[in-house]
Design a protein around this motif. Structure first.
Motif, PDB file in Angstrom:
ATOM      1  N   UNK A  74       0.731  -1.269   0.035  1.00 50.73           N
ATOM      2  CA  UNK A  74       0.166   0.081   0.045  1.00 50.73           C
ATOM      3  C   UNK A  74       0.912   1.275   0.013  1.00 50.73           C
ATOM      4  N   UNK A  75       1.854   1.209   0.785  1.00 48.49           N
ATOM      5  CA  UNK A  75       2.583   2.377   0.700  1.00 48.49           C
ATOM      6  C   UNK A  75       3.477   2.912  -0.503  1.00 48.49           C
ATOM      7  N   UNK A  76       4.010   1.565  -0.953  1.00 52.21           N
ATOM      8  CA  UNK A  76       4.725   1.638  -2.277  1.00 52.21           C
ATOM      9  C   UNK A  76       3.915   2.293  -3.324  1.00 52.21           C
ATOM     10  N   UNK A  77       2.454   2.063  -3.407  1.00 52.98           N
ATOM     11  CA  UNK A  77       1.416   2.479  -4.295  1.00 52.98           C
ATOM     12  C   UNK A  77       0.734   3.788  -3.860  1.00 52.98           C
ATOM     13  N   UNK A  78       1.544   4.500  -2.831  1.00 51.86           N
ATOM     14  CA  UNK A  78       0.959   5.936  -2.449  1.00 51.86           C
ATOM     15  C   UNK A  78      -0.390   5.813  -1.996  1.00 51.86           C
ATOM     16  N   UNK A  79      -0.780   4.497  -1.323  1.00 55.98           N
ATOM     17  CA  UNK A  79      -2.129   4.698  -0.634  1.00 55.98           C
ATOM     18  C   UNK A  79      -2.023   5.097   0.631  1.00 55.98           C
ATOM     19  N   UNK A  80      -3.140   5.547   1.131  1.00 54.56           N
ATOM     20  CA  UNK A  80      -3.614   5.824   2.615  1.00 54.56           C
ATOM     21  C   UNK A  80      -3.773   4.390   3.181  1.00 54.56           C
ATOM     22  N   UNK A  81      -3.059   4.158   4.480  1.00 53.92           N
ATOM     23  CA  UNK A  81      -3.113   3.045   5.309  1.00 53.92           C
ATOM     24  C   UNK A  81      -4.003   3.075   6.379  1.00 53.92           C
ATOM     25  N   UNK A  82      -5.415   2.242   6.233  1.00 57.16           N
ATOM     26  CA  UNK A  82      -6.359   2.296   7.280  1.00 57.16           C
ATOM     27  C   UNK A  82      -5.866   2.232   8.636  1.00 57.16           C
ATOM     28  N   UNK A  83      -6.520   3.140   9.429  1.00 55.91           N
ATOM     29  CA  UNK A  83      -6.285   3.044  10.843  1.00 55.91           C
ATOM     30  C   UNK A  83      -7.010   1.653  11.520  1.00 55.91           C
ATOM     31  N   UNK A  84      -7.910   1.441  10.963  1.00 55.00           N
ATOM     32  CA  UNK A  84      -8.698   0.081  11.245  1.00 55.00           C
ATOM     33  C   UNK A  84      -9.461  -0.359  10.164  1.00 55.00           C
ATOM     34  N   UNK A  85      -9.354  -1.842   9.946  1.00 47.07           N
ATOM     35  CA  UNK A  85     -10.011  -2.452   8.992  1.00 47.07           C
ATOM     36  C   UNK A  85     -10.384  -3.734   9.308  1.00 47.07           C
ATOM     37  N   UNK A  86     -11.360  -4.388   8.612  1.00 53.60           N
ATOM     38  CA  UNK A  86     -11.705  -5.756   9.059  1.00 53.60           C
ATOM     39  C   UNK A  86     -11.927  -6.641   7.907  1.00 53.60           C
ATOM     40  N   UNK A 108     -13.951  -2.217   3.997  1.00 54.66           N
ATOM     41  CA  UNK A 108     -12.866  -1.562   4.768  1.00 54.66           C
ATOM     42  C   UNK A 108     -11.553  -2.119   4.416  1.00 54.66           C
ATOM     43  N   UNK A 109     -10.818  -1.742   3.399  1.00 52.16           N
ATOM     44  CA  UNK A 109      -9.505  -2.429   3.069  1.00 52.16           C
ATOM     45  C   UNK A 109      -8.457  -1.921   3.839  1.00 52.16           C
ATOM     46  N   UNK A 298     -16.919 -12.897  11.791  1.00 56.13           N
ATOM     47  CA  UNK A 298     -16.971 -13.103  13.358  1.00 56.13           C
ATOM     48  C   UNK A 298     -15.694 -13.622  13.842  1.00 56.13           C
ATOM     49  N   UNK A 299     -15.027 -14.264  13.217  1.00 61.46           N
ATOM     50  CA  UNK A 299     -13.984 -15.252  13.747  1.00 61.46           C
ATOM     51  C   UNK A 299     -12.763 -14.495  13.943  1.00 61.46           C
ATOM     52  N   UNK A 300     -12.661 -13.139  13.449  1.00 62.13           N
ATOM     53  CA  UNK A 300     -11.219 -12.547  13.258  1.00 62.13           C
ATOM     54  C   UNK A 300     -11.462 -11.029  13.965  1.00 62.13           C
ATOM     55  N   UNK A 301     -10.613 -10.741  14.581  1.00 66.35           N
ATOM     56  CA  UNK A 301     -10.738  -9.374  15.103  1.00 66.35           C
ATOM     57  C   UNK A 301     -10.243  -8.317  14.381  1.00 66.35           C
ATOM     58  N   UNK A 302     -10.730  -7.009  14.223  1.00 63.47           N
ATOM     59  CA  UNK A 302     -10.383  -6.029  13.392  1.00 63.47           C
ATOM     60  C   UNK A 302      -8.703  -5.830  13.197  1.00 63.47           C
ATOM     61  N   UNK A 303      -8.379  -5.405  12.185  1.00 60.58           N
ATOM     62  CA  UNK A 303      -6.876  -4.862  11.933  1.00 60.58           C
ATOM     63  C   UNK A 303      -6.592  -3.492  12.418  1.00 60.58           C
ATOM     64  N   UNK A 304      -5.886  -2.907  13.151  1.00 60.06           N
ATOM     65  CA  UNK A 304      -5.817  -1.516  13.460  1.00 60.06           C
ATOM     66  C   UNK A 304      -4.185  -1.265  13.683  1.00 60.06           C
ATOM     67  N   UNK A 305      -3.395  -1.249  12.636  1.00 61.48           N
ATOM     68  CA  UNK A 305      -1.971  -0.960  12.690  1.00 61.48           C
ATOM     69  C   UNK A 305      -1.450   0.158  12.889  1.00 61.48           C
ATOM     70  N   UNK A 306      -0.783   0.073  14.296  1.00 61.69           N
ATOM     71  CA  UNK A 306      -0.300   1.411  15.024  1.00 61.69           C
ATOM     72  C   UNK A 306       0.261   2.409  13.907  1.00 61.69           C
ATOM     73  N   UNK A 307       0.242   3.537  14.079  1.00 62.47           N
ATOM     74  CA  UNK A 307       0.837   4.602  12.999  1.00 62.47           C
ATOM     75  C   UNK A 307       2.187   4.575  13.446  1.00 62.47           C
TER      76      UNK A 307
END
Length: 496
Positions: A74-86, A108-109, A298-307
């Protein structure tokens, strides 16, 4: 075969719009949601766990390294990285998907709103907008036995290998690519090649298209002009070579243009690409998102990568392909046109590795863009598919530099390498290709040539030095091309 409009006429009468969905298999040690090995090949159904097979009661756990690789992409493609996604469940039934759903991301990608600049063959830069890059798992692989061309239609039965089920994927989805016009096939192929190069630079995947590490779904629609609404699209699935992508786009544009010119509506459907003749054929009517009944997993927690972690990954990104090519062009002292030819031939990595193995940039380019490129074109292969390594090429040039062989003998040695006879040094020995450096045999051949061509000898004595070549030729023939032409000339002049 479907009736086609001539391509030049199709792009004159209609405005093509592209959309590409590129899947890349991530090179993690284990799968996306379980500890099964993420390896290519293997005996069928051996790289599996209950989670891979979707057995009741088995629970998934997210692979952190896969999340890291997705963020890097995502970073190499100049994307914004989600603070929270599922993650979400994408529901559909097919035998290679034992759970009857694919664990993917929907609304929520992990990465979104990016872009990548694509350099075309003439140096023009074309920007492709990225809508999203999301994480998901791969499905297994069906093998249909007894049908035509390995397809399910007419097959007697099907076999399923679940080794690939659960392999981590990132899917990169573009926004509609407008304005490519007649260059749409080139834009599509170069875009996927650009992504492939980025994946390799990031070291997140082997990105070998022939193995299916990178594959593209190619969406094509036509409209009357650039101001008209988007047309109905088709999606050609799992195209896995740059040449095939170019052909698939070209074929679909010509096919759709012919139908529209006859007043026939385009059907929104998936299509299959046939590499043997560059055509596509109908698959199934394309489902829309609502048909998959997405809902949060329902079996996976959200992904919230720290800034802080995201910024650490951003700082760790390697030199990306565009910057690397600019640097190498300067280091190698190639002209813009020379470097563009190297890029278009997908030879940058090969030349860099050959230089690292000891060859000069000029000689590495000479071999890869000359003889090897010719051989690859004859066999309809890419340079990477040839059975010769950068180390082989560097060794071949070293033998020339050492005076052991000349260019003509080097081509014979290369032939042996390509036929699996060993390294260049081994082939030179086994085929007895080394240049004759002993003056004894050379003197015999020179004197025989002079005796057979007295008129040429007289011309040389009369000052016509160009005639020396008429004596060198027979000497080279007598020594099977293994004489040093410079030494042969010296011996001739000594005797005259």
């Amino acid at each position: 075969m479907a009736k086609l409009m001539k391509y030049s006429e199709a792009v004159k009468n209609f405005d093509p719009v592209l959309g590409l969905e590129v899947h890349v298999e991530l090179g993690t040690k284990t799968k996306m949601f379980d500890a099964a090995p993420n390896e290519f090949g293997g005996e069928p159904n051996t790289f599996v766990t209950p989670v891979s097979l979707g057995l009741p009661g088995s629970l998934p756990v997210v692979n952190k390294k896969a999340v890291e690789y997705a963020i890097k992409i995502g970073l190499a493609l100049n994307c914004s990285i989600a603070e929270y996604c599922r993650f979400a469940r994408k529901n559909y039934f097919y035998p290679d998907l034992t759970k009857a759903f694919q664990t993917s991301q929907y609304d929520e990608p992990i990465a979104y709103d990016g872009w990548v600049d694509v350099e075309l063959e003439d140096g023009e830069i074309f920007r492709v907008e990225i809508e999203r890059a999301h994480m998901e798992e791969d499905a297994g692989k069906n093998t249909h036995i007894g049908g035509a061309d390995g397809r399910i239609h007419g097959a007697a039965y099907s076999l399923v290998d679940y080794n690939r089920a659960g392999v981590p994927l990132v899917e990169i989805v573009t926004r509609p690519i407008e304005g490519a016009g007649a260059r749409a096939p080139e834009v599509a192929a170069k875009y996927v090649q650009t992504l492939r190069d980025i994946f390799r630079a990031l070291d997140v995947s082997e990105a070998r298209m022939e193995r299916g590490n990178v594959r593209a779904d190619v969406n094509i629609s036509l409209r009357a002009n650039s101001d008209a609404p988007l047309g109905t699209r088709t999606e050609t699935k799992n195209v896995n070579s740059f040449r095939a992508i170019d052909k698939a786009v070209r074929y679909e544009i010509s096919r759709q243009a012919q139908l529209l010119s006859e007043g026939i509506a385009i059907v929104q459907e998936t299509r299959h690409f046939h590499s043997e003749d560059g055509t596509t054929s109908s698959g199934r009517e394309k489902s829309d998102a609502e048909d998959y009944r997405y809902f949060p997993e329902p079996d996976l927690v959200p992904v919230a990568p720290a800034r802080e972690w995201v910024e650490e990954l951003r700082a760790s990104l390697p030199e990306l392909p565009t910057a690397r090519r600019r640097r190498l062009r300067q280091e190698w002292q190639f002209s813009d046109m020379e470097m563009r030819d190297v890029i278009n031939a997908d030879a940058v990595d090969l030349i860099e590795a050959t230089v690292a193995a000891g060859a000069s940039p000029a000689t590495a380019r000479k071999w890869w863009m000359g003889e090897l490129s010719r051989l690859a074109n004859e066999d309809e292969k890419t340079l990477e598919e040839l059975s010769v390594t950068p180390e082989d090429v560097a060794q071949l040039q070293s033998l020339i530099d050492e005076g052991k062989i000349n260019d003509k003998l080097a081509r014979q040695a290369l032939d042996g390498v390509l036929k699996g006879e060993g390294s260049p040094r081994e082939v030179v020995v086994s085929r007895q290709l080394e240049i004759v450096s002993d003056d004894g045999p050379l003197i015999e051949a020179v004197e025989a040539a002079m005796a057979d061509n007295p008129d040429v000898v007289e011309k040389i004595r009369g000052g016509k030095m160009a005639a020396v070549g008429a004596l060198i030729g027979p000497v080279m023939k007598a020594t099977r091309g293994q004489a040093d032409a410079g030494r042969v000339r010296e011996l001739i002049m000594e005797r005259i």
